[in-house]
Scaffold this motif. Structure first.
Motif, PDB file in Angstrom:
ATOM      1  N   HIS A 114      20.989  26.751  42.424  1.00 53.06           N
ATOM      2  CA  HIS A 114      20.703  25.727  42.917  1.00 53.06           C
ATOM      3  C   HIS A 114      21.217  25.070  41.385  1.00 53.06           C
ATOM      4  CE1 HIS A 114      18.977  21.725  44.478  1.00 53.06           C
ATOM      5  NE2 HIS A 114      20.176  21.758  45.032  1.00 53.06           N
ATOM      6  N   ASP A 160      17.026  18.644  44.328  1.00 52.18           N
ATOM      7  CA  ASP A 160      17.510  17.672  45.842  1.00 52.18           C
ATOM      8  C   ASP A 160      16.405  16.870  45.836  1.00 52.18           C
ATOM      9  OD1 ASP A 160      19.514  19.299  46.090  1.00 52.18           O
ATOM     10  OD2 ASP A 160      18.173  20.482  47.545  1.00 52.18           O
ATOM     11  N   HIS A 167      19.050  12.915  51.319  1.00 53.94           N
ATOM     12  CA  HIS A 167      18.827  13.676  49.943  1.00 53.94           C
ATOM     13  C   HIS A 167      19.500  13.652  49.398  1.00 53.94           C
ATOM     14  CE1 HIS A 167      20.461  17.860  50.632  1.00 53.94           C
ATOM     15  NE2 HIS A 167      19.677  18.392  49.394  1.00 53.94           N
ATOM     16  N   ARG A 197      20.039  30.798  45.681  1.00 52.84           N
ATOM     17  CA  ARG A 197      20.461  30.434  46.951  1.00 52.84           C
ATOM     18  C   ARG A 197      21.420  31.603  47.034  1.00 52.84           C
ATOM     19  NH1 ARG A 197      20.681  24.742  47.048  1.00 52.84           N
ATOM     20  NH2 ARG A 197      20.702  25.187  49.047  1.00 52.84           N
ATOM     21  N   HIS A 227      21.657  15.783  46.605  1.00 51.76           N
ATOM     22  CA  HIS A 227      21.745  16.285  45.463  1.00 51.76           C
ATOM     23  C   HIS A 227      22.502  16.297  43.689  1.00 51.76           C
ATOM     24  CE1 HIS A 227      23.073  19.982  44.254  1.00 51.76           C
ATOM     25  NE2 HIS A 227      23.822  19.397  43.210  1.00 51.76           N
TER      26      HIS A 227
HETATM   27 ZN    ZN Z   1      20.761  20.575  46.356  1.00 49.19          ZN
END
Ligand code: ZN
Length: 317
Positions: free
Chosen positions: A213, A217, A297, A207, A299
């Motif tokens: 990450h 997700d 979403h 990222r 995470h």
């Molecule tokens: Zn995420």
């Protein structure tokens, strides 16, 4: 409970179901599943409780608020039949034209017996869906582990070869023998809900802002379904405030007491109390898009002794 003189027995998890009998004070009971339904005031714990327990081997339910006893962390949880408003909705689809013969199975997966087949373009009506072995969807060009149940039967077909999708309130069934996928003690925080995994946001994806990450997700599109604790433990962070919050937005962190923790970010609301102890499957909030997010979403992170791990190594998504 001894303070309860008569406890109604219902045909489902809620007072909207028929009363089918009652139990007297201090009746010992064994349960094989729990769910959520109408709330009652627990006279001992002095709090509202919307859990319902199923009497073992029956379809009879009692309100948890009047019971001494709690589900274990790996006790079976059943989605409330009407938890999305209204009755579960059937859905339709048809066998893809590119598929000449679609196997019918006696359960949601190729590990179940083949019990027949359908030809191309056969129209079908389904009354439930589940998850099982994956197939490559030749149209959407992605793996799909969903299975659809033919209405009124126990026959299943792989979703990957069907044009058509469940409705948001279609019935979801936990895969048989798979209520605790992973290493035996973890469960999918979005079990029973619609989600897709962002292909670019797998664990370990580089990222630009925050290094690699640290989680996975799970996109839920327009839906904001409930999020369930992947394992029992202590809620060490329940942040329901506004703002960026290091990108997490509204956020829950659970310490499972064995060196593992889970993190759930971008929630639309948080409905557990910081410092409380919860069992696996407890609804901790709903999916949202708070913090560093551009769409609904979840995470989700699993950390072992503080080190982020790939959730796919623990949970079958
Ligand atoms: Zn995420």
């Amino acid at each position: 409970m001894s303070v309860v003189s008569s406890l109604n027995i219902r045909s489902g998890p809620g007072t909207n179901y028929n009363r089918v009998g009652s139990y007297g004070s201090n009746t010992p009971l064994t349960f094989d599943a729990w769910s959520r339904g109408t709330s009652h005031w627990d006279p001992i714990a002095k709090q509202w409780d919307n859990r319902w327990f199923r009497i073992k081997g029956t379809n009879k339910w009692v309100a948890s608020a009047y019971i001494y006893g709690n589900p274990k962390s790996n006790s079976k949880y059943i989605n409330p039949p009407n938890n999305n408003g209204g009755s579960p909705t059937d859905f339709t689809g048809k066998v893809m034209s590119v598929v000449s013969s679609l196997n019918i199975r006696s359960g949601p997966g190729t590990n179940y017996n083949r019990v027949g087949s359908y030809g191309s373009n056969t129209p079908l009506t389904f009354d439930a869906w589940s998850r099982g072995t994956s197939h490559w969807d030749p149209i959407a060009k992605q793996w799909d582990n969903r299975w659809f149940r033919i209405k009124g039967t126990n026959k299943w077909v792989a979703s990957a070869y069907i044009n058509g999708n469940p409705k948001s309130n279609s019935k979801y069934i936990d895969p048989p023998g798979n209520s605790n996928p992973g290493n035996g003690s973890w469960q999918n925080p979005l079990a029973g809900s619609w989600y897709a995994i962002y292909s670019l946001n797998e664990f370990g994806t580089p990222r630009t802002i925050s290094g690699t990450h640290k989680g996975i997700d799970l996109s839920t599109g327009n839906n904001t379904p409930p999020i369930k604790a992947a394992k029992g433990g202590k809620v060490v962070i329940a942040y329901n405030g506004t703002g960026w919050n290091d990108g997490y937005g509204k956020y829950v962190k659970i310490d499972h007491g064995d060196g593992t923790e889970t993190r759930y970010a971008h929630l639309s609301n948080v409905n557990v109390q910081q410092g409380s102890y919860i069992s696996a499957g407890t609804v901790i909030g709903n999916v949202g898009s708070t913090g560093n997010s551009s769409g609904n979403h979840l995470h989700f992170e699993i950390r072992v002794n503080g080190v982020p791990k790939n959730p796919r190594n623990y949970i079958k998504f």
